[in-house]
Design a protein around this motif. Structure first.
Motif, short mmCIF file in Angstrom:
data_model
loop_
_atom_site.label_atom_id
_atom_site.label_comp_id
_atom_site.label_asym_id
_atom_site.label_seq_id
_atom_site.Cartn_x
_atom_site.Cartn_y
_atom_site.Cartn_z
N ASP A 1 0.83 -1.20 0.00
CA ASP A 1 0.00 0.00 0.00
C ASP A 1 0.87 1.25 0.00
O ASP A 1 2.05 1.22 0.33
N GLY A 2 0.27 2.35 -0.41
CA GLY A 2 0.98 3.61 -0.57
C GLY A 2 1.60 4.13 0.71
O GLY A 2 2.68 4.73 0.69
N LYS A 3 0.93 3.92 1.85
CA LYS A 3 1.46 4.42 3.12
C LYS A 3 2.78 3.73 3.46
O LYS A 3 3.72 4.37 3.90
N THR A 4 2.84 2.43 3.25
CA THR A 4 4.06 1.68 3.55
C THR A 4 5.19 2.14 2.64
O THR A 4 6.30 2.39 3.11
N ILE A 5 4.90 2.27 1.36
CA ILE A 5 5.91 2.70 0.40
C ILE A 5 6.41 4.09 0.78
O ILE A 5 7.62 4.34 0.82
N SER A 6 5.49 5.01 1.06
CA SER A 6 5.85 6.38 1.40
C SER A 6 6.73 6.44 2.65
O SER A 6 7.73 7.17 2.67
N SER A 7 6.37 5.69 3.68
CA SER A 7 7.16 5.74 4.91
C SER A 7 8.56 5.19 4.70
O SER A 7 9.53 5.73 5.24
N VAL A 8 8.68 4.12 3.89
CA VAL A 8 10.01 3.55 3.63
C VAL A 8 10.85 4.55 2.82
O VAL A 8 12.03 4.75 3.12
N VAL A 9 10.26 5.17 1.82
CA VAL A 9 10.98 6.14 0.99
C VAL A 9 11.44 7.31 1.86
O VAL A 9 12.59 7.75 1.75
N LYS A 10 10.57 7.82 2.73
CA LYS A 10 10.94 8.94 3.61
C LYS A 10 12.10 8.56 4.51
O LYS A 10 13.03 9.33 4.71
N ASP A 11 12.04 7.34 5.09
CA ASP A 11 13.11 6.89 5.96
C ASP A 11 14.44 6.81 5.22
O ASP A 11 15.49 7.19 5.75
N ARG A 12 14.41 6.32 3.99
CA ARG A 12 15.65 6.14 3.22
C ARG A 12 16.23 7.46 2.73
O ARG A 12 17.44 7.58 2.63
N LEU A 13 15.37 8.42 2.43
CA LEU A 13 15.87 9.69 1.86
C LEU A 13 16.18 10.75 2.90
O LEU A 13 16.81 11.75 2.59
#
Length: 149
Positions: A136-148
């Motif tokens: 889901d989009g929330k999971t993807i978004s949180s992982v991307v934020k953490d990595r960047l």
């Protein structure tokens, strides 16, 4: 076997077993699929990606409703919504864990050379494309934020 055929078979089973929750959820899915199919004005089958998006939307609607009911302390209304969401989720592909999503996001970041939050849109676009229906989009978004960040 197409998704519509699977839903119809599940509806028959639910009717025979008199499972009201499953029948209500499956009828909503069937209705949403038919609406999407007729919205384009063609009699053709809708694509698998569109079917998955429709199912994800149905699950999200039920989970959101359940959350609202829980805030209002209405467990009697929240429980059927969550039960219907679980029934609909059976037709979705297996969702990836946060660790699996992180591996894909790391590969995308390495591929694009992203190094700051300025590049989040580019990474999110590619991640949503690769992980469509699998996370889901929330999971993807949180992982991307953490990595960047």
């Amino acid at each position: 076997m197409s998704l519509q055929t699977q839903v119809m078979d599940a509806m028959k089973t639910a009717m025979k077993s008199k499972d009201v929750q499953a029948l209500e959820a499956l009828r909503a899915v069937k209705s949403a699929l038919l609406l999407a199919q007729t919205a384009t004005g063609s009699k053709e089958e809708i694509s698998e990606e569109e079917e998955i998006k429709i199912l994800q939307k149905q699950v999200k609607q039920r989970k959101d409703s359940a959350a609202i009911y829980k805030q209002q302390e209405r467990e009697d209304l929240a429980a059927p919504e969550l039960a219907q969401a679980a029934i609909i989720e059976q037709f979705l592909p297996k969702q990836l864990s946060a660790e699996e999503v992180a591996k894909v996001v790391d590969a995308i970041i390495a591929e694009t050379g992203a190094d700051s939050m300025k590049d989040m849109g580019k990474v999110m676009g590619m991640a949503n494309g690769k992980l469509a229906g699998k996370a889901d989009g929330k999971t993807i978004s949180s992982v991307v934020k953490d990595r960047l960040s």
